[in-house]
Design a protein around this motif. Structure first.
Motif, short mmCIF file in Angstrom:
data_model
loop_
_atom_site.label_atom_id
_atom_site.label_comp_id
_atom_site.label_asym_id
_atom_site.label_seq_id
_atom_site.Cartn_x
_atom_site.Cartn_y
_atom_site.Cartn_z
N LEU A 37 0.85 -1.19 0.00
CA LEU A 37 0.00 0.00 0.00
C LEU A 37 0.89 1.24 0.00
O LEU A 37 1.70 1.43 0.91
CB LEU A 37 -0.92 -0.01 1.22
CG LEU A 37 -2.04 1.03 1.24
CD1 LEU A 37 -3.01 0.80 0.09
CD2 LEU A 37 -2.79 0.98 2.57
N LEU A 38 0.75 2.05 -1.04
CA LEU A 38 1.55 3.27 -1.19
C LEU A 38 0.71 4.46 -0.75
O LEU A 38 -0.27 4.82 -1.41
CB LEU A 38 2.00 3.42 -2.65
CG LEU A 38 2.89 4.62 -2.97
CD1 LEU A 38 4.18 4.55 -2.18
CD2 LEU A 38 3.19 4.67 -4.47
N PRO A 39 1.05 5.10 0.38
CA PRO A 39 0.23 6.22 0.87
C PRO A 39 0.26 7.41 -0.08
O PRO A 39 1.13 7.53 -0.95
CB PRO A 39 0.90 6.56 2.22
CG PRO A 39 1.71 5.36 2.58
CD PRO A 39 2.16 4.76 1.27
N ALA A 40 -0.69 8.30 0.10
CA ALA A 40 -0.77 9.51 -0.72
C ALA A 40 0.42 10.42 -0.41
O ALA A 40 0.81 10.59 0.75
CB ALA A 40 -2.09 10.23 -0.46
N GLY A 41 0.98 11.00 -1.47
CA GLY A 41 2.09 11.93 -1.30
C GLY A 41 3.39 11.28 -0.87
O GLY A 41 4.29 11.98 -0.39
N ARG A 42 3.53 9.98 -1.06
CA ARG A 42 4.73 9.27 -0.62
C ARG A 42 5.41 8.57 -1.79
O ARG A 42 4.79 8.29 -2.81
CB ARG A 42 4.38 8.24 0.45
CG ARG A 42 3.82 8.84 1.74
CD ARG A 42 4.93 9.51 2.55
NE ARG A 42 5.96 8.57 2.90
CZ ARG A 42 5.88 7.75 3.97
NH1 ARG A 42 4.81 7.78 4.74
NH2 ARG A 42 6.86 6.91 4.25
N SER A 115 -5.53 10.21 -2.36
CA SER A 115 -5.77 8.78 -2.59
C SER A 115 -4.48 7.98 -2.42
O SER A 115 -3.43 8.32 -2.98
CB SER A 115 -6.34 8.56 -4.00
OG SER A 115 -6.47 7.19 -4.28
N GLU A 116 -4.56 6.89 -1.66
CA GLU A 116 -3.47 5.93 -1.58
C GLU A 116 -3.65 4.87 -2.67
O GLU A 116 -4.75 4.68 -3.19
CB GLU A 116 -3.45 5.27 -0.20
CG GLU A 116 -4.74 4.57 0.17
CD GLU A 116 -4.73 4.08 1.60
OE1 GLU A 116 -5.62 3.29 1.96
OE2 GLU A 116 -3.84 4.48 2.37
N LYS A 117 -2.56 4.19 -3.03
CA LYS A 117 -2.57 3.24 -4.12
C LYS A 117 -2.13 1.86 -3.63
O LYS A 117 -1.21 1.75 -2.80
CB LYS A 117 -1.63 3.70 -5.25
CG LYS A 117 -1.93 5.10 -5.76
CD LYS A 117 -3.27 5.21 -6.41
CE LYS A 117 -3.63 6.64 -6.78
NZ LYS A 117 -2.69 7.28 -7.70
N LEU A 118 -2.80 0.84 -4.14
CA LEU A 118 -2.42 -0.54 -3.88
C LEU A 118 -1.67 -1.05 -5.11
O LEU A 118 -2.23 -1.12 -6.20
CB LEU A 118 -3.66 -1.40 -3.60
CG LEU A 118 -3.40 -2.85 -3.16
CD1 LEU A 118 -2.65 -2.88 -1.83
CD2 LEU A 118 -4.71 -3.61 -3.04
#
Length: 227
Positions: A37-42, A115-118
């Motif tokens: 899981l890649l958090p938003a803004g990271r 939005s976070e990305k999977l």
């Protein structure tokens, strides 16, 4: 009990070979897959060791999150930028031949503030050392006299079957990633449909109540009652 445990530990220590002795060599590089899981803004980076003169195939896919896109970069062990992609949902890249060292894979979600990305990605190695080992094994077991079925034909059939099985496993893994992305997209659409359906029902009920109240006012007798 303590004496028996100490004796058992001493026996295992004597039986096990010492680490780094015996010419075992480094462990073989294995294929791998990972979902995170890649958090938003990271931005998140991964390092993968690779042998020299091999083939490295990288596949990634965004299976969850708004937009289903992410920035991707791949750097060589010397720091050379090999791949750079922006706002992509998936990608497949092959490095051949590879350099000995650690390859750097980075996934960037800095452009998204909410939005976070999977993200799912897979690494596939094809080392030339395995082919050399197979050839050495074939030469060692090949008989001197000619047989009806040649050893080379058997070896070629086994290698073809192995390659097809490995490719089938890779395709199944990729199809699972597609299925997970489609499922997440459908679940998100279902939540939005349910939310707006509830809003529409609430608005319809409110309008019905207002219409009933308005009609009641029209039919009310507003003349003063005689005393």
């Amino acid at each position: 009990m303590m004496a028996a445990g100490a004796a058992l530990a001493l026996a295992l220590w004597l039986l096990l070979p010492p680490v780094g002795v015996g010419g075992a060599g480094p462990p073989p590089i294995q294929d791998g897959e990972f979902t995170f899981l890649l958090p938003a803004g990271r931005k998140q980076c991964f390092y993968q060791s690779a042998p020299a003169n091999a083939s490295l195939e990288t596949e990634y896919q965004v299976i969850g999150g708004a937009g289903l896109d992410v920035d991707f970069t791949l750097e060589s062990p010397q720091g050379v930028l090999l791949v750079s992609e922006s706002r992509k949902a998936d990608g497949v890249h092959t490095v051949e031949p590879t350099e000995a060292g650690d390859y750097k894979l980075c996934f960037d979600n800095s452009f998204s503030t909410i939005s976070e990305k999977l993200v799912f990605f897979e690494l596939i190695f094809d080392s030339l050392q395995d082919d050399e080992e197979v050839e050495g094994w074939a030469e060692a077991v090949e008989p001197e006299e000619m047989l009806d079925v040649k050893m080379e034909d058997i070896k070629e059939s086994i290698e073809t079957m192995k390659t097809r099985l490995e490719r089938s496993i890779q395709m199944l893994t990729l199809l699972r990633a597609f299925e997970a992305r489609d499922r997440n997209l459908q679940e998100g659409n279902l939540e939005r449909v349910n939310f707006w359906s509830a809003v529409n029902v609430a608005v319809l009920l409110l309008v019905a109540v207002l219409q009933v109240c308005t009609l009641k006012r029209f039919f009310q007798d507003k003349r003063p009652v005689p005393t």
